[in-house]
Design a protein around this motif. Structure first.
Motif, PDB file in Angstrom:
ATOM      1  N   SER A  17       0.825  -1.204   0.000  1.00  0.00           N
ATOM      2  CA  SER A  17       0.000   0.000   0.000  1.00  0.00           C
ATOM      3  C   SER A  17       0.861   1.256   0.000  1.00  0.00           C
ATOM      4  O   SER A  17       1.980   1.281   0.522  1.00  0.00           O
ATOM      5  N   GLU A  18       0.310   2.315  -0.584  1.00  0.00           N
ATOM      6  CA  GLU A  18       0.934   3.627  -0.565  1.00  0.00           C
ATOM      7  C   GLU A  18       0.732   4.259   0.804  1.00  0.00           C
ATOM      8  O   GLU A  18      -0.182   3.896   1.549  1.00  0.00           O
ATOM      9  N   GLY A  19       1.619   5.208   1.155  1.00  0.00           N
ATOM     10  CA  GLY A  19       1.410   6.011   2.345  1.00  0.00           C
ATOM     11  C   GLY A  19       2.234   5.635   3.553  1.00  0.00           C
ATOM     12  O   GLY A  19       2.237   6.359   4.556  1.00  0.00           O
ATOM     13  N   TYR A  20       2.960   4.499   3.491  1.00  0.00           N
ATOM     14  CA  TYR A  20       3.689   4.028   4.666  1.00  0.00           C
ATOM     15  C   TYR A  20       5.178   3.840   4.376  1.00  0.00           C
ATOM     16  O   TYR A  20       5.855   3.083   5.057  1.00  0.00           O
ATOM     17  N   ARG A  35       5.794  -0.142   0.487  1.00  0.00           N
ATOM     18  CA  ARG A  35       5.116  -0.211  -0.814  1.00  0.00           C
ATOM     19  C   ARG A  35       5.738  -1.268  -1.719  1.00  0.00           C
ATOM     20  O   ARG A  35       5.045  -1.884  -2.541  1.00  0.00           O
ATOM     21  N   ALA A  36       7.033  -1.501  -1.590  1.00  0.00           N
ATOM     22  CA  ALA A  36       7.728  -2.445  -2.476  1.00  0.00           C
ATOM     23  C   ALA A  36       7.655  -3.890  -2.003  1.00  0.00           C
ATOM     24  O   ALA A  36       8.136  -4.785  -2.693  1.00  0.00           O
ATOM     25  N   MET A  37       7.031  -4.138  -0.854  1.00  0.00           N
ATOM     26  CA  MET A  37       7.066  -5.474  -0.268  1.00  0.00           C
ATOM     27  C   MET A  37       6.235  -6.506  -1.031  1.00  0.00           C
ATOM     28  O   MET A  37       6.314  -7.704  -0.736  1.00  0.00           O
ATOM     29  N   ASP A  38       5.428  -6.051  -2.016  1.00  0.00           N
ATOM     30  CA  ASP A  38       4.639  -7.017  -2.791  1.00  0.00           C
ATOM     31  C   ASP A  38       5.001  -6.998  -4.267  1.00  0.00           C
ATOM     32  O   ASP A  38       4.293  -7.568  -5.096  1.00  0.00           O
ATOM     33  N   ASP A  39       6.099  -6.354  -4.628  1.00  0.00           N
ATOM     34  CA  ASP A  39       6.448  -6.233  -6.043  1.00  0.00           C
ATOM     35  C   ASP A  39       6.838  -7.589  -6.633  1.00  0.00           C
ATOM     36  O   ASP A  39       7.552  -8.388  -6.002  1.00  0.00           O
ATOM     37  N   GLY A  40       6.406  -7.819  -7.866  1.00  0.00           N
ATOM     38  CA  GLY A  40       6.803  -9.028  -8.576  1.00  0.00           C
ATOM     39  C   GLY A  40       6.418 -10.294  -7.828  1.00  0.00           C
ATOM     40  O   GLY A  40       5.298 -10.438  -7.340  1.00  0.00           O
ATOM     41  N   VAL A  41       7.363 -11.220  -7.714  1.00  0.00           N
ATOM     42  CA  VAL A  41       7.070 -12.508  -7.078  1.00  0.00           C
ATOM     43  C   VAL A  41       6.907 -12.375  -5.565  1.00  0.00           C
ATOM     44  O   VAL A  41       6.429 -13.313  -4.910  1.00  0.00           O
ATOM     45  N   LYS A  42       7.276 -11.217  -4.996  1.00  0.00           N
ATOM     46  CA  LYS A  42       7.061 -11.007  -3.566  1.00  0.00           C
ATOM     47  C   LYS A  42       5.570 -10.920  -3.221  1.00  0.00           C
ATOM     48  O   LYS A  42       5.210 -10.946  -2.038  1.00  0.00           O
ATOM     49  N   ARG A  43       4.721 -10.818  -4.233  1.00  0.00           N
ATOM     50  CA  ARG A  43       3.278 -10.743  -3.980  1.00  0.00           C
ATOM     51  C   ARG A  43       2.774 -11.980  -3.235  1.00  0.00           C
ATOM     52  O   ARG A  43       1.797 -11.915  -2.480  1.00  0.00           O
TER      53      ARG A  43
END
Length: 677
Positions: free
Chosen positions: A476-479, A484-492
């Motif tokens: 999520s944005e704002g934190y 925000r980058a913790m779900d990018d790509g395969v980290k989702r």
């Protein structure tokens, strides 16, 4: 010949004309082709643009209960005249948002446009507010066109090609130049166009580069234009274009990456103020020079604010930089003294801030939009001398008392990897015993749930007695950019743990009933909704998926070409076998056999982002395994429902669905047959 004589003449001609020879009756007109491959889908009576399969009629008693809430309005600030005496707003009095002008605080909202499609972005021509430039699409397809409205005639003129997609509207301070972005060159890349306002159809491209580019602001003298190249939420660059030579100079460092939230020229035109997270975890404000190498580590002008700065606006005299911070989802307004660099807060009503605007000839007041859990989006100004806030619009809430609405509680709960998920919890007032819960996931995925007004949330909390939980899961944005980058790509895949953490939180609260949980979300929130019922099947009773992603690979392959690379930067490239393997593993479509919850899918047929096929493949797959699914399709909508008739039915049927599955048979039957609670 007079008009009155026409019927007589027609009858005489008919009498003199020989009767035609008998013939076979004309063939019956062919039935309209269904806009969907879902079996059993049919248009709703009296609503030819809404098609449904498996959705029962709405009980009249439920319609009556929700009607006032659905009459809620909002007013979004679009622009302000140079003297600050006219506010250009977007609000709805009929079916969709249209342009209106307000000429005094709480004055009449004078409607300027009367079209069938919504208008949510527009700008005055500086020095001549009788001319307005605006963007509008057709049927929700998001292929926006630029139009020019002459308020003296009430007529609008199309300025763009009518087929490619356009976005952003920037007008120079002297009123001589108009800038926007468009995909006209090849349908994929978004270039920046500049046109003289005297001949707005004579636009020229000032960027012609691969990728997504957009204009931000003209310099004071109109000779330069700030442009942003957007590759992903965490990867943007800021450049300046010399409009005489088309020379483009990048202002942000070429090494590394970061966001560009907002940018404005300094008053002397020798630099820019930019809000970016390139140098910090949060988006802070920096002053960058127009010439020379970008500084390796410029000093932050908002270091004391440990949250994102979302909006910037420079006063006409150049002495005040208004900045809006996003603090735990709430907006906070600050003023930066550009001479001393002192930063001071400005008190405004508590809520979510957006659309900062200084009148071009006044530096003593700033206009903005604001909403809160009890206040629909409305327009305000604040006098920077007296610090007094003045409300310019008061949007109706269907005659209801806003004091009866529920204020959310800000909570945090642990997940994996040390994550603490922030969320807003709306608890119904005077609840007795454990109450059912609806978890609402935001879109994006780099979106953010904030405590803004929602008729749908208030309906669930006040009328149905449901608790509503809005989590801001990792990504999520704002934190901060790390979050925000913790779900990018395969980290989702790791982010799915936040769903489990959310359900654990529900179980931990004594006032919430973990045995009666529903889930609701749109766009990426629709993906999270489907993921919840697919990967946590035993914990969910009902789910409403609105324009959601059912398969990440097919979504990426079928989304519009101008968006595909932008989305691959967020979700990963499905053409990479290793990435695709993860995407398929975490796609709900591959796990439909596990779904136990009742499912309701809503979709716009013209959605350019998440195509209709994403909805229909999951509807048919779930039905194939023997489960019932409600399906609602709007043929005149795109990514979400904007037209009031469509939105009202979509929201009302969602409420009916949750009432049936979360409140039990008695409650569901009572509301339909005997007037409800």
């Amino acid at each position: 010949m007079t008009l009155a004589s026409l019927p007589l003449i027609v009858s005489l001609l008919a009498a003199q004309t020989p009767a035609p020879a008998p013939s076979k009756p004309p063939p019956a007109p062919a039935a309209a082709k269904a806009p969907s491959a879902v079996p059993g889908i049919a248009p709703l009576p009296g609503l030819p643009n809404l098609w449904a399969s498996g959705v029962p009629p709405v009980p009249p008693a439920l319609s009556q209960r929700v009607q006032q809430y659905l009459e809620s309005r909002s007013a979004q600030l679009l622009d302000v005249t140079g003297d600050g005496q006219q506010m250009l707003i977007s609000t709805r009095f009929a079916d969709v948002n249209q342009l209106h002008v307000v000429e005094m605080p709480l004055g009449a909202r004078t409607q300027l446009t009367f079209t069938k499609e919504p208008i949510n972005r527009a700008r005055f021509l500086p020095g001549n507010p009788q001319v307005i430039f605006y963007l509008q699409d057709t049927g929700g397809g998001e292929f926006f066109q630029v139009l020019k409205l002459d308020r003296r005639t009430g007529r609008s003129e199309l300025l763009t090609d009518g087929k490619s997609r356009h976005e952003e509207l920037v007008v120079s301070r002297d009123g001589k130049w108009l800038a926007y972005a468009g995909t006209g060159r090849n349908g994929k890349d978004t270039d920046v166009y500049v046109a003289p306002t005297a001949e707005p159809k004579q636009a020229k491209r000032v960027t012609e580069v691969e990728g997504s580019w957009a204009p931000l602001e003209f310099s004071e003298d109109g000779s330069k234009l700030l442009v942003r190249q957007f590759r992903a939420a965490d990867d943007s660059d800021l450049s300046v274009v010399d409009l005489k030579t088309n020379a483009r100079t990048q202002l942000t460092p070429k090494e590394g990456k970061g966001s560009v939230e907002a940018a404005v020229f300094t008053h002397d035109g020798q630099g820019v103020y930019v809000s970016t997270d390139r140098y910090s975890d949060f988006a802070e404000v920096y002053r960058l020079p127009l010439t020379g190498a970008p500084p390796a580590a410029p000093p932050s002008l908002t270091k004391s604010v440990r949250w994102n700065i979302d909006h910037l606006e420079l006063s006409p005299d150049g002495r005040k930089l208004a900045v809006a911070a996003n603090e735990e989802g709430y907006g906070r307004l600050y003023l930066l003294d550009t001479r001393t660099q002192a930063l001071s807060p400005v008190e405004t009503p508590r809520g979510v801030l957006s659309q900062l605007r200084f009148p071009s000839k006044r530096s003593d007041r700033v206009a903005f939009s604001l909403t809160s859990a009890r206040v629909p989006l409305d327009v305000f100004t604040v006098d920077l001398g007296t610090k007094k806030t003045t409300r310019w619009t008061r949007s109706e809430v269907g005659g209801l008392d806003p004091e009866t609405f529920v204020e959310p509680e800000l909570v945090r709960y642990p997940s994996t990897d040390g994550v603490k998920v922030p969320a807003f919890l709306y608890l119904p007032k005077n609840a007795k015993g454990k109450v059912p819960v609806v978890v609402m996931f935001h879109g994006g995925p780099e979106g953010q749930s904030q405590p803004s007004f929602s008729a749908q949330i208030q309906l669930m909390a006040t009328e149905l007695g449901l608790a509503v939980l809005l989590p801001n899961v990792r990504g999520s944005e704002g934190y901060g950019k790390a979050y925000r980058a913790m779900d990018d790509g395969v980290k989702r895949e790791a982010s799915l743990a936040d769903i489990g953490a959310t359900l654990d939180f529900v179980a931990s609260r004594p006032e919430l009933d973990a045995a009666r949980v529903g889930v609701y979300g749109g766009s990426y929130g629709g993906y999270m909704t489907l993921a919840t019922v697919a990967f946590f099947p035993e914990r969910i009773k009902a789910a409403v998926d609105v324009v959601g992603i059912s398969s990440l690979p097919s979504f990426l392959q079928n989304t519009q070409a101008y968006r595909r690379d932008l989305r691959r930067a967020e979700y990963g490239d499905e053409r990479d076998p290793a990435v695709r393997k993860v995407q398929e593993r975490i796609s709900p479509l591959g796990s439909v056999d596990r779904i136990r919850a009742a499912l309701f899918v809503q979709q716009g047929a013209n959605d350019p982002r998440v195509p209709q096929s994403e909805a229909e493949q999951v509807v048919q797959a779930v039905r194939k395994k023997g489960s019932d699914v409600w399906y609602l399709l709007a043929t005149d909508e795109g990514h979400g429902f904007q037209k009031k008739t469509n939105r009202d039915l979509a929201q009302t049927t969602a409420l009916m669905f949750f009432e049936k599955h979360l409140l039990g048979p008695a409650a569901g039957q009572g509301s339909g047959a005997a007037g409800g609670k």
